[in-house]
Design a protein around this motif. Structure first.
Motif, PDB file in Angstrom:
ATOM      1  N   ILE A 146       0.823  -1.203   0.000  1.00  0.00           N
ATOM      2  CA  ILE A 146       0.000   0.000   0.000  1.00  0.00           C
ATOM      3  C   ILE A 146       0.858   1.254   0.000  1.00  0.00           C
ATOM      4  CG2 ILE A 146      -1.771   1.272   1.271  1.00  0.00           C
ATOM      5  CD1 ILE A 146      -2.652  -1.407   2.500  1.00  0.00           C
ATOM      6  N   GLY A 147       1.874   1.276   0.857  1.00  0.00           N
ATOM      7  CA  GLY A 147       2.732   2.447   0.963  1.00  0.00           C
ATOM      8  C   GLY A 147       4.186   2.052   1.011  1.00  0.00           C
ATOM      9  N   ALA A 148       4.946   2.414  -0.022  1.00  0.00           N
ATOM     10  CA  ALA A 148       6.346   2.023  -0.095  1.00  0.00           C
ATOM     11  C   ALA A 148       7.169   2.773   0.944  1.00  0.00           C
ATOM     12  CB  ALA A 148       6.893   2.287  -1.487  1.00  0.00           C
ATOM     13  N   ALA A 149       8.094   2.064   1.569  1.00  0.00           N
ATOM     14  CA  ALA A 149       8.963   2.645   2.585  1.00  0.00           C
ATOM     15  C   ALA A 149      10.365   2.824   2.021  1.00  0.00           C
ATOM     16  CB  ALA A 149       9.023   1.735   3.809  1.00  0.00           C
ATOM     17  N   PRO A 150      11.069   3.880   2.420  1.00  0.00           N
ATOM     18  CA  PRO A 150      12.463   4.015   1.996  1.00  0.00           C
ATOM     19  C   PRO A 150      13.313   2.895   2.573  1.00  0.00           C
ATOM     20  CG  PRO A 150      11.947   5.593   3.735  1.00  0.00           C
ATOM     21  CD  PRO A 150      10.652   4.946   3.338  1.00  0.00           C
ATOM     22  N   LEU A 151      14.393   2.573   1.892  1.00  0.00           N
ATOM     23  CA  LEU A 151      15.364   1.569   2.321  1.00  0.00           C
ATOM     24  C   LEU A 151      14.823   0.143   2.246  1.00  0.00           C
ATOM     25  CD1 LEU A 151      16.709   3.496   5.448  1.00  0.00           C
ATOM     26  CD2 LEU A 151      17.701   3.450   3.152  1.00  0.00           C
ATOM     27  N   ARG A 250      -4.171   5.853   0.411  1.00  0.00           N
ATOM     28  CA  ARG A 250      -2.848   5.491  -0.098  1.00  0.00           C
ATOM     29  C   ARG A 250      -2.290   6.509  -1.081  1.00  0.00           C
ATOM     30  NH1 ARG A 250      -3.414  -0.237  -2.965  1.00  0.00           N
ATOM     31  NH2 ARG A 250      -1.200   0.132  -3.374  1.00  0.00           N
ATOM     32  N   ALA A 251      -3.150   7.237  -1.790  1.00  0.00           N
ATOM     33  CA  ALA A 251      -2.645   8.223  -2.748  1.00  0.00           C
ATOM     34  C   ALA A 251      -1.871   9.342  -2.051  1.00  0.00           C
ATOM     35  CB  ALA A 251      -3.799   8.817  -3.548  1.00  0.00           C
ATOM     36  N   GLY A 252      -2.180   9.594  -0.766  1.00  0.00           N
ATOM     37  CA  GLY A 252      -1.486  10.656  -0.047  1.00  0.00           C
ATOM     38  C   GLY A 252      -0.237  10.209   0.672  1.00  0.00           C
ATOM     39  N   LEU A 253       0.091   8.906   0.605  1.00  0.00           N
ATOM     40  CA  LEU A 253       1.237   8.406   1.368  1.00  0.00           C
ATOM     41  C   LEU A 253       2.601   8.808   0.800  1.00  0.00           C
ATOM     42  CD1 LEU A 253       0.021   4.828   2.353  1.00  0.00           C
ATOM     43  CD2 LEU A 253       0.124   6.877   3.782  1.00  0.00           C
ATOM     44  N   PRO A 254       2.817   8.793  -0.509  1.00  0.00           N
ATOM     45  CA  PRO A 254       4.169   9.108  -1.009  1.00  0.00           C
ATOM     46  C   PRO A 254       4.728  10.442  -0.535  1.00  0.00           C
ATOM     47  CG  PRO A 254       2.879   8.076  -2.734  1.00  0.00           C
ATOM     48  CD  PRO A 254       1.932   8.323  -1.596  1.00  0.00           C
TER      49      PRO A 254
END
Length: 290
Positions: A146-151, A250-254
């Motif tokens: 749903i929401g990609a995380a850095p690293l 989810r559209a607001g997560l990035p």
């Protein structure tokens, strides 16, 4: 038991990555509800132990889900020895953390191969049986879908991929009586997560998540929710349930993730974790069914 818990009695259920963690817990829950389980994975001794401890006639196969030919052989043996599968749970997975620029290409590729290609292989070889039984395929996805995380580029890319795979497959096979579900999981108390806690990059990532998102759930609790979904032939299941709300925004997560990264991740330097989870150690283990 409730009446619903007799739905699985005598059915054949296949679970990949079944030697430990969520996969083992799913296998146990399925068997407790009457299913005869085929356990697939890389850790033969652990698979054998779990299969022997289940209360229903169950068998195990040593196989790497990334090996399409071996998976096809195993699917044929499952059908011959246990009957056609009514339930298939694509659970096998590995992870890797750290900056993409410093990552080992082979390890990065292994995460994609196990999580995404392995799930596609699992679906491909068992779909003929599910079409015969009008069965159910459950794909284990993640909050990372749903929401990609850095690293966590390889893990997030693979889990976004399996979410799309399950959605595409759902529409493809629905007219033929097969249901497809996607399970969105948060942190679960498995070897993969305990491995992750040994590395600063993932400790830091979890430490800066909102309190509900930091909670780690017992695999038995997660498995109970997942097998409830199997019995309902559900299109989606969220563990914990509040993840459903995350899906809606989810559209607001990035932009939120990018803001967090600028504020927090520039304070430290992080190195790659290497592969996390037993599925990453296939090169150390002979492949092929047994």
């Amino acid at each position: 038991m409730t009446d619903r818990k007799h739905v699985l009695r005598g059915r054949t259920a296949v679970v990949t990555g079944a030697a430990r963690g969520v996969g083992e817990a799913i296998a146990r829950e399925l068997a407790d509800r009457g299913a005869e389980v085929a356990l697939l994975g890389l850790e033969e001794k652990s698979l054998a132990r779990v299969a022997q401890e289940l209360p229903t006639p169950s068998r195990h196969w040593h196989v790497d889900v990334t090996d399409a030919e071996a998976m096809a052989r195993v699917a044929g043996e499952v059908r011959e020895q246990q009957g056609p599968a009514s339930v298939v749970v694509a659970n096998a997975g590995v992870a890797e953390g750290g900056p993409l620029v410093d990552s080992d290409p082979a390890s990065w590729q292994r995460v994609i191969n196990v999580n995404l290609v392995g799930s596609a292989n699992t679906a491909r070889v068992f779909l003929p049986q599910l079409l015969h039984t009008h069965g159910y395929f459950l794909q284990i996805a993640s909050l990372a879908s749903i929401g990609a995380a850095p690293l966590m580029s390889a893990y997030c890319a693979s889990k976004a991929g399996v979410e799309s795979l399950s959605q595409s497959l759902r529409a493809e096979v629905a007219p033929r009586g097969v249901r497809v579900g996607a399970a969105y999981l948060s942190w679960t108390d498995t070897d993969m997560i305990r491995d992750a806690d040994q590395h600063a990059v993932l400790r830091e990532l979890r430490a800066h998540m909102p309190a509900p998102a930091r909670k780690v759930y017992p695999p038995e609790h997660v498995a109970g929710r997942l097998v409830d979904a199997v019995e309902r032939r559900a299109a989606t299941v969220y563990v914990p349930g509040w993840l459903r709300a995350v899906q809606l925004v989810r559209a607001g997560l990035p932009p939120l993730v990018s803001r967090y990264a600028r504020q927090e991740l520039t304070r430290s330097e992080f190195s790659s974790t290497g592969l996390l989870g037993p599925g990453g150690r296939a090169a150390e283990t002979p492949t092929g069914p047994r």
